[in-house]
Design a protein around this motif. Sequence first.
Motif, PDB file in Angstrom:
ATOM      1  N   PHE A  18     -25.493   8.400 -15.636  1.00 37.51           N
ATOM      2  CA  PHE A  18     -24.858   9.666 -15.092  1.00 37.51           C
ATOM      3  C   PHE A  18     -23.650   9.135 -14.566  1.00 37.51           C
ATOM      4  CE2 PHE A  18     -29.496  10.314 -15.015  1.00 37.51           C
ATOM      5  CZ  PHE A  18     -29.399  11.596 -15.524  1.00 37.51           C
ATOM      6  N   GLU A  19     -22.928   8.098 -14.981  1.00 41.34           N
ATOM      7  CA  GLU A  19     -21.519   7.877 -14.387  1.00 41.34           C
ATOM      8  C   GLU A  19     -20.381   8.801 -15.122  1.00 41.34           C
ATOM      9  OE1 GLU A  19     -20.344   5.543 -12.367  1.00 41.34           O
ATOM     10  OE2 GLU A  19     -22.167   4.367 -11.813  1.00 41.34           O
ATOM     11  N   VAL A  20     -19.898   9.535 -14.520  1.00 37.44           N
ATOM     12  CA  VAL A  20     -18.868  10.612 -15.131  1.00 37.44           C
ATOM     13  C   VAL A  20     -17.569   9.672 -15.921  1.00 37.44           C
ATOM     14  CG1 VAL A  20     -17.120  12.474 -14.889  1.00 37.44           C
ATOM     15  CG2 VAL A  20     -19.352  12.654 -13.928  1.00 37.44           C
ATOM     16  N   LYS A  21     -17.320   9.660 -16.871  1.00 41.28           N
ATOM     17  CA  LYS A  21     -16.280   8.789 -17.626  1.00 41.28           C
ATOM     18  C   LYS A  21     -14.784   9.547 -17.158  1.00 41.28           C
ATOM     19  CE  LYS A  21     -18.901   7.082 -21.482  1.00 41.28           C
ATOM     20  NZ  LYS A  21     -20.176   7.453 -21.120  1.00 41.28           N
ATOM     21  N   MET A  22     -14.275   8.716 -16.048  1.00 34.63           N
ATOM     22  CA  MET A  22     -13.030   9.462 -15.461  1.00 34.63           C
ATOM     23  C   MET A  22     -12.324   8.325 -15.067  1.00 34.63           C
ATOM     24  SD  MET A  22     -14.463  11.104 -12.084  1.00 34.63           S
ATOM     25  CE  MET A  22     -12.803  11.335 -11.381  1.00 34.63           C
ATOM     26  N   ASN A  23     -10.997   8.423 -14.555  1.00 34.43           N
ATOM     27  CA  ASN A  23     -10.347   7.513 -13.919  1.00 34.43           C
ATOM     28  C   ASN A  23     -10.195   7.707 -12.293  1.00 34.43           C
ATOM     29  OD1 ASN A  23      -9.518   6.037 -16.534  1.00 34.43           O
ATOM     30  ND2 ASN A  23      -7.769   7.536 -16.756  1.00 34.43           N
ATOM     31  N   CYS A  24     -11.311   7.197 -11.819  1.00 35.14           N
ATOM     32  CA  CYS A  24     -11.559   7.630 -10.365  1.00 35.14           C
ATOM     33  C   CYS A  24     -10.121   6.663  -9.600  1.00 35.14           C
ATOM     34  CB  CYS A  24     -12.712   6.999  -9.850  1.00 35.14           C
ATOM     35  SG  CYS A  24     -13.064   7.306  -8.318  1.00 35.14           S
ATOM     36  N   GLY A  92     -25.842  12.018  -7.541  1.00 40.02           N
ATOM     37  CA  GLY A  92     -24.849  12.937  -7.440  1.00 40.02           C
ATOM     38  C   GLY A  92     -23.574  12.470  -7.162  1.00 40.02           C
ATOM     39  N   CYS A  93     -23.205  11.447  -6.399  1.00 50.78           N
ATOM     40  CA  CYS A  93     -22.032  10.578  -6.401  1.00 50.78           C
ATOM     41  C   CYS A  93     -21.566  10.136  -7.788  1.00 50.78           C
ATOM     42  CB  CYS A  93     -22.137   9.486  -5.474  1.00 50.78           C
ATOM     43  SG  CYS A  93     -22.590   9.933  -3.810  1.00 50.78           S
ATOM     44  N   ARG A  94     -22.260   9.759  -8.657  1.00 53.65           N
ATOM     45  CA  ARG A  94     -21.953   9.215  -9.981  1.00 53.65           C
ATOM     46  C   ARG A  94     -21.502  10.478 -10.949  1.00 53.65           C
ATOM     47  NH1 ARG A  94     -24.444   4.003 -10.775  1.00 53.65           N
ATOM     48  NH2 ARG A  94     -25.429   3.587  -8.976  1.00 53.65           N
ATOM     49  N   ILE A 108     -15.881  21.246 -13.894  1.00 54.39           N
ATOM     50  CA  ILE A 108     -14.935  19.952 -13.290  1.00 54.39           C
ATOM     51  C   ILE A 108     -14.518  20.452 -11.750  1.00 54.39           C
ATOM     52  CG2 ILE A 108     -13.493  17.927 -13.475  1.00 54.39           C
ATOM     53  CD1 ILE A 108     -15.511  17.824 -15.577  1.00 54.39           C
ATOM     54  N   ASP A 109     -14.727  19.698 -10.799  1.00 53.64           N
ATOM     55  CA  ASP A 109     -14.194  20.505  -9.614  1.00 53.64           C
ATOM     56  C   ASP A 109     -12.794  19.835  -9.439  1.00 53.64           C
ATOM     57  OD1 ASP A 109     -13.974  21.052  -6.956  1.00 53.64           O
ATOM     58  OD2 ASP A 109     -15.188  19.560  -6.013  1.00 53.64           O
ATOM     59  N   ARG A 110     -11.770  20.721  -9.324  1.00 54.34           N
ATOM     60  CA  ARG A 110     -10.484  20.421  -9.359  1.00 54.34           C
ATOM     61  C   ARG A 110      -9.865  20.029  -7.685  1.00 54.34           C
ATOM     62  NH1 ARG A 110      -7.116  23.623 -13.488  1.00 54.34           N
ATOM     63  NH2 ARG A 110      -8.505  23.597 -15.254  1.00 54.34           N
ATOM     64  N   ALA A 114      -8.554  13.351  -9.207  1.00 49.37           N
ATOM     65  CA  ALA A 114      -8.518  12.696 -10.732  1.00 49.37           C
ATOM     66  C   ALA A 114      -9.331  13.743 -11.689  1.00 49.37           C
ATOM     67  CB  ALA A 114      -9.200  11.422 -10.632  1.00 49.37           C
ATOM     68  N   TRP A 115      -9.515  14.878 -11.304  1.00 51.90           N
ATOM     69  CA  TRP A 115     -10.073  15.777 -12.160  1.00 51.90           C
ATOM     70  C   TRP A 115      -9.719  16.007 -13.578  1.00 51.90           C
ATOM     71  CZ3 TRP A 115      -8.167  19.913 -14.717  1.00 51.90           C
ATOM     72  CH2 TRP A 115      -6.897  20.456 -14.605  1.00 51.90           C
ATOM     73  N   ASN A 116      -8.476  15.795 -13.738  1.00 51.15           N
ATOM     74  CA  ASN A 116      -7.822  15.819 -14.903  1.00 51.15           C
ATOM     75  C   ASN A 116      -8.091  14.652 -16.041  1.00 51.15           C
ATOM     76  OD1 ASN A 116      -6.096  14.417 -13.438  1.00 51.15           O
ATOM     77  ND2 ASN A 116      -4.106  15.363 -14.436  1.00 51.15           N
ATOM     78  N   THR A 117      -8.589  13.632 -15.404  1.00 47.38           N
ATOM     79  CA  THR A 117      -8.763  12.266 -16.280  1.00 47.38           C
ATOM     80  C   THR A 117     -10.439  12.356 -16.697  1.00 47.38           C
ATOM     81  OG1 THR A 117      -9.616  10.904 -14.141  1.00 47.38           O
ATOM     82  CG2 THR A 117      -7.062  11.141 -14.731  1.00 47.38           C
ATOM     83  N   VAL A 118     -11.178  13.379 -16.450  1.00 47.88           N
ATOM     84  CA  VAL A 118     -12.546  13.363 -16.860  1.00 47.88           C
ATOM     85  C   VAL A 118     -12.490  13.772 -18.225  1.00 47.88           C
ATOM     86  CG1 VAL A 118     -14.743  14.540 -16.615  1.00 47.88           C
ATOM     87  CG2 VAL A 118     -13.205  14.179 -14.699  1.00 47.88           C
TER      88      VAL A 118
END
Length: 152
Positions: A18-24, A92-94, A108-110, A114-118
Motif C-alpha cells: 500500500f505504499e504510494v509511489k511518490m517522492n515524499c 492509511g499513512c502509507r 490525490i490530495d493536493r 508532493a502531490w504532483n510526484t504521485v
Amino acid sequence: MVKIRVKLGTVFDDPEFFEVKMNCTKCGKCCLNTQMELLPEDIERIVRLGYRLNDFAVFDGETWRLRNVDGHCVFLNPHTMECTIYENRPIGCRLYPLVYDNVEGPYIDRECPAWNTVNPNEINRLGKYLPLFIARSYQTDQWVRLRYGIRR
C-alpha cells in the motif's frame, strides 16, 4: 527499527503493498492534526512494537484513529519531522496522499506538497482498495473490543 509482520488473514496483511509511489519530502504536514483511521492490522503491528493501545490510539465514537499530541501525530518527532515508527506506520499513512470521497472516488490530495510526484498509475493500482480500507476501519472497534476486552 524492525519490521513487524502481522497476519490477520486480510488483504491488509502486506503493508508494503500500500505504499504510494511518490517522492515524499517527509515534511510532516500529513502528520499535523491527523485524523488517520487505524485498522486492526495497524493496531496489532504497533502494539507488537511495545506501545499500549491508549498511548497511540483514540476512539472517536465510530473509528479508532491515531492520537494527536501537541497538534501532531503521537509518532511524529517534531524536531526532525520524521515518523518514529516509519517502517511500521499504519496503512492509511502509507496510502496518503491517495484519499477517497464517496462522490469523487479516489483522488490525490493536493494539500500534500508532493502531490504532483504521485505516479498516475497509483490511483488505478490502489484506488480500488480505499473503500475496503474505509470498511475495515469501521470493523476495528469490534476487533479491539474482542482482542482487548474493552467494553462500551
